[in-house]
Design a protein around this motif. Structure first.
Motif, PDB file in Angstrom:
ATOM      1  N   TRP A 118       0.653  -1.166   0.007  1.00 43.50           N
ATOM      2  CA  TRP A 118       0.050   0.205   0.067  1.00 43.50           C
ATOM      3  C   TRP A 118       0.719   1.193  -0.019  1.00 43.50           C
ATOM      4  O   TRP A 118       0.556   2.194  -0.663  1.00 43.50           O
ATOM      5  N   ALA A 119       1.726   1.170   0.675  1.00 45.55           N
ATOM      6  CA  ALA A 119       2.884   2.394   0.949  1.00 45.55           C
ATOM      7  C   ALA A 119       3.360   2.741  -0.527  1.00 45.55           C
ATOM      8  O   ALA A 119       3.536   3.652  -0.946  1.00 45.55           O
ATOM      9  N   ALA A 120       3.803   1.649  -1.369  1.00 44.96           N
ATOM     10  CA  ALA A 120       4.194   1.770  -2.595  1.00 44.96           C
ATOM     11  C   ALA A 120       3.638   2.233  -3.550  1.00 44.96           C
ATOM     12  O   ALA A 120       3.932   2.929  -4.562  1.00 44.96           O
ATOM     13  N   ASN A 121       1.999   2.241  -3.358  1.00 50.34           N
ATOM     14  CA  ASN A 121       1.188   2.307  -4.456  1.00 50.34           C
ATOM     15  C   ASN A 121       0.203   3.670  -3.822  1.00 50.34           C
ATOM     16  O   ASN A 121      -0.566   4.136  -4.474  1.00 50.34           O
ATOM     17  N   ALA A 122       0.595   4.382  -2.869  1.00 58.50           N
ATOM     18  CA  ALA A 122      -0.003   5.416  -2.240  1.00 58.50           C
ATOM     19  C   ALA A 122      -0.223   6.449  -3.176  1.00 58.50           C
ATOM     20  O   ALA A 122      -1.230   7.152  -3.283  1.00 58.50           O
ATOM     21  N   GLU A 123       0.849   7.002  -4.002  1.00 66.06           N
ATOM     22  CA  GLU A 123       0.777   7.990  -4.758  1.00 66.06           C
ATOM     23  C   GLU A 123       0.017   7.873  -5.737  1.00 66.06           C
ATOM     24  O   GLU A 123      -0.872   8.785  -6.264  1.00 66.06           O
ATOM     25  N   LEU A 124      -0.055   6.725  -6.352  1.00 65.38           N
ATOM     26  CA  LEU A 124      -0.841   6.422  -7.582  1.00 65.38           C
ATOM     27  C   LEU A 124      -2.519   6.313  -7.190  1.00 65.38           C
ATOM     28  O   LEU A 124      -3.269   6.993  -7.586  1.00 65.38           O
ATOM     29  N   LEU A 125      -2.561   5.703  -6.066  1.00 65.27           N
ATOM     30  CA  LEU A 125      -3.972   5.546  -5.542  1.00 65.27           C
ATOM     31  C   LEU A 125      -4.505   7.186  -5.108  1.00 65.27           C
ATOM     32  O   LEU A 125      -5.730   7.214  -5.261  1.00 65.27           O
ATOM     33  N   ALA A 126      -3.606   7.971  -4.318  1.00 61.08           N
ATOM     34  CA  ALA A 126      -3.938   9.312  -4.201  1.00 61.08           C
ATOM     35  C   ALA A 126      -4.670  10.006  -5.491  1.00 61.08           C
ATOM     36  O   ALA A 126      -5.427  10.767  -5.481  1.00 61.08           O
ATOM     37  N   ARG A 127      -4.340   9.651  -6.675  1.00 57.45           N
ATOM     38  CA  ARG A 127      -4.308  10.488  -7.924  1.00 57.45           C
ATOM     39  C   ARG A 127      -5.686   9.848  -8.483  1.00 57.45           C
ATOM     40  O   ARG A 127      -6.281  10.718  -9.157  1.00 57.45           O
ATOM     41  N   VAL A 128      -6.132   8.609  -8.277  1.00 62.06           N
ATOM     42  CA  VAL A 128      -7.203   8.142  -8.866  1.00 62.06           C
ATOM     43  C   VAL A 128      -8.491   7.940  -7.817  1.00 62.06           C
ATOM     44  O   VAL A 128      -9.641   7.769  -8.226  1.00 62.06           O
ATOM     45  N   PHE A 129      -8.377   8.170  -6.461  1.00 66.31           N
ATOM     46  CA  PHE A 129      -9.330   8.080  -5.455  1.00 66.31           C
ATOM     47  C   PHE A 129      -9.787   9.164  -5.016  1.00 66.31           C
ATOM     48  O   PHE A 129      -8.943  10.009  -4.411  1.00 66.31           O
ATOM     49  N   ASP A 130     -11.101   9.465  -5.109  1.00 69.83           N
ATOM     50  CA  ASP A 130     -11.764  10.714  -4.658  1.00 69.83           C
ATOM     51  C   ASP A 130     -12.450  10.433  -3.476  1.00 69.83           C
ATOM     52  O   ASP A 130     -13.659   9.954  -3.325  1.00 69.83           O
ATOM     53  N   PRO A 131     -11.915  10.948  -2.177  1.00 67.94           N
ATOM     54  CA  PRO A 131     -12.689  10.531  -1.034  1.00 67.94           C
ATOM     55  C   PRO A 131     -13.903  11.431  -0.627  1.00 67.94           C
ATOM     56  O   PRO A 131     -14.700  11.103   0.144  1.00 67.94           O
TER      57      PRO A 131
ATOM     58  N   ARG B 184     -16.159  11.419  -3.186  1.00 69.59           N
ATOM     59  CA  ARG B 184     -17.330  10.912  -3.780  1.00 69.59           C
ATOM     60  C   ARG B 184     -17.390   9.373  -3.274  1.00 69.59           C
ATOM     61  O   ARG B 184     -18.649   8.893  -3.172  1.00 69.59           O
ATOM     62  N   TYR B 185     -16.287   8.944  -2.449  1.00 71.32           N
ATOM     63  CA  TYR B 185     -16.495   7.783  -1.465  1.00 71.32           C
ATOM     64  C   TYR B 185     -16.142   8.049  -0.102  1.00 71.32           C
ATOM     65  O   TYR B 185     -15.194   7.685   0.391  1.00 71.32           O
ATOM     66  N   PRO B 186     -16.874   9.026   0.504  1.00 70.22           N
ATOM     67  CA  PRO B 186     -16.657   9.510   1.839  1.00 70.22           C
ATOM     68  C   PRO B 186     -16.619   8.175   2.988  1.00 70.22           C
ATOM     69  O   PRO B 186     -15.833   8.174   3.591  1.00 70.22           O
ATOM     70  N   VAL B 187     -17.580   7.284   3.018  1.00 66.63           N
ATOM     71  CA  VAL B 187     -17.584   6.232   3.760  1.00 66.63           C
ATOM     72  C   VAL B 187     -16.574   5.349   3.545  1.00 66.63           C
ATOM     73  O   VAL B 187     -15.718   4.690   4.564  1.00 66.63           O
ATOM     74  N   ALA B 188     -16.207   5.017   2.267  1.00 65.32           N
ATOM     75  CA  ALA B 188     -15.200   4.018   1.960  1.00 65.32           C
ATOM     76  C   ALA B 188     -13.870   4.532   2.360  1.00 65.32           C
ATOM     77  O   ALA B 188     -12.745   3.847   3.009  1.00 65.32           O
ATOM     78  N   ALA B 189     -13.726   5.834   2.298  1.00 67.22           N
ATOM     79  CA  ALA B 189     -12.513   6.508   2.701  1.00 67.22           C
ATOM     80  C   ALA B 189     -12.316   6.467   4.154  1.00 67.22           C
ATOM     81  O   ALA B 189     -11.365   6.229   4.653  1.00 67.22           O
ATOM     82  N   ARG B 190     -13.235   6.762   4.834  1.00 67.00           N
ATOM     83  CA  ARG B 190     -13.071   6.645   6.084  1.00 67.00           C
ATOM     84  C   ARG B 190     -12.979   5.249   6.920  1.00 67.00           C
ATOM     85  O   ARG B 190     -12.087   5.123   7.746  1.00 67.00           O
ATOM     86  N   VAL B 191     -13.584   4.241   6.510  1.00 69.21           N
ATOM     87  CA  VAL B 191     -13.627   3.080   6.808  1.00 69.21           C
ATOM     88  C   VAL B 191     -12.496   2.426   6.493  1.00 69.21           C
ATOM     89  O   VAL B 191     -11.670   1.714   7.227  1.00 69.21           O
ATOM     90  N   GLY B 192     -12.141   2.671   5.142  1.00 67.80           N
ATOM     91  CA  GLY B 192     -10.820   1.964   4.761  1.00 67.80           C
ATOM     92  C   GLY B 192      -9.465   2.456   5.301  1.00 67.80           C
ATOM     93  O   GLY B 192      -8.539   1.866   5.706  1.00 67.80           O
ATOM     94  N   ALA B 193      -9.431   3.658   5.560  1.00 70.27           N
ATOM     95  CA  ALA B 193      -8.488   4.279   6.432  1.00 70.27           C
ATOM     96  C   ALA B 193      -8.280   3.594   7.832  1.00 70.27           C
ATOM     97  O   ALA B 193      -7.056   3.390   8.405  1.00 70.27           O
TER      98      ALA B 193
END
Length: 256
Positions: free
Chosen positions: A197-210, A212-221
């Motif tokens: 996850w650390a290695a792919n964090a930058e790419l995920l940050a570019r495509v994931f919109d918290p 748009r997906y607020p519950v997923a962002a909160r719970v996933g974090a």
């Protein structure tokens, strides 16, 4: 989906093999003493499956491990299907059988789950073999007897008792498969979940919109921070087992 399944061979020959009724052991039959035993054959096949997976187990490969010819191996075991049943029944016979300090049914049933989890950890290939038609050998019967006794005194009718055990073992098997997938992903990538996850964090940050997906962002974090990754086999097992036991308790307390 499981590609191997138990009881795929000749039922009569399989049962004779599992219960020690091979032709060489029948009364009145004499012949040269065999150089190997079915126990040695099962041990070699199990060790191979533990190390390389059940797909690596072939009659030729097991014969090589034992230092005999493939044709010689067929004098002990009819074929791959019967060998798989012998392997399963052997590991069932040697599965740990815990005696919990707490004599309550929850502790006994939890011990059954833990024992099956230990079996899957020692022999990961067991989780991917379909046992909808189980090998009815002495190892399986002893395992089944031990597991059913954990539910004694709950008041469940026999059919529901069997269903409760099936539900419990299905949960453990699912956890075992997911844990095996997690180990395989870690080995293939040479990274832990946290490192991946650390290695792919930058790419995920570019495509994931918290937003748009607020519950997923909160719970996933929150889950990621707690587990150091997207999935924790130990947490999933502990949480799930408690829920399985709670569900069984609700069923048991409704008994007249």
């Amino acid at each position: 989906m499981a590609t191997d399944r138990s009881s795929a061979g000749d039922p009569a020959r399989t049962l004779a093999l599992l219960w020690g009724l091979t032709a060489e052991e029948k009364p009145g039959r004499r012949g040269p003493r065999q150089a190997r035993s079915t126990g040695e054959i099962a041990a070699a096949a199990i060790a191979l499956a533990d190390a390389e997976g059940v797909d690596a187990v072939t009659m030729r490969r097991v014969a090589q491990e034992l230092g005999v010819s493939p044709m010689a191996l067929y004098t002990y075991v009819p074929g791959k299907a019967e060998l798989l049943d012998l392997m399963l029944d052997t590991v069932y016979a040697t599965m740990p059988r815990s005696t919990p300090a707490d004599e309550g049914w929850r502790a006994r049933v939890a011990a059954v789950a833990d024992d099956n989890r230990a079996l899957h950890r020692a022999h990961p290939w067991v989780a991917v073999v379909s046992t909808s038609r189980p090998p009815l050998g002495p190892g399986l019967m002893a395992k089944y007897e031990y597991e059913l006794r954990a539910f004694e005194g709950t008041g469940l009718p026999d059919v529901e008792l069997d269903a409760a055990l099936t539900h419990l073992l299905g949960f453990v098997q699912t956890c075992a498969r997911m844990a095996a997938d997690e180990r395989a992903a870690r080995q293939d990538s040479a990274l832990t979940d946290e490192q991946w996850w650390a290695a792919n964090a930058e790419l995920l940050a570019r495509v994931f919109d918290p937003e748009r997906y607020p519950v997923a962002a909160r719970v996933g974090a929150a889950a990621g921070a707690a587990h150091g990754g997207a999935y924790s086999p130990d947490h999933a097992y502990a949480f799930g087992l408690a829920r399985v036991l709670d569900g069984l308790e609700a069923l048991i307390t409704r008994q007249p």
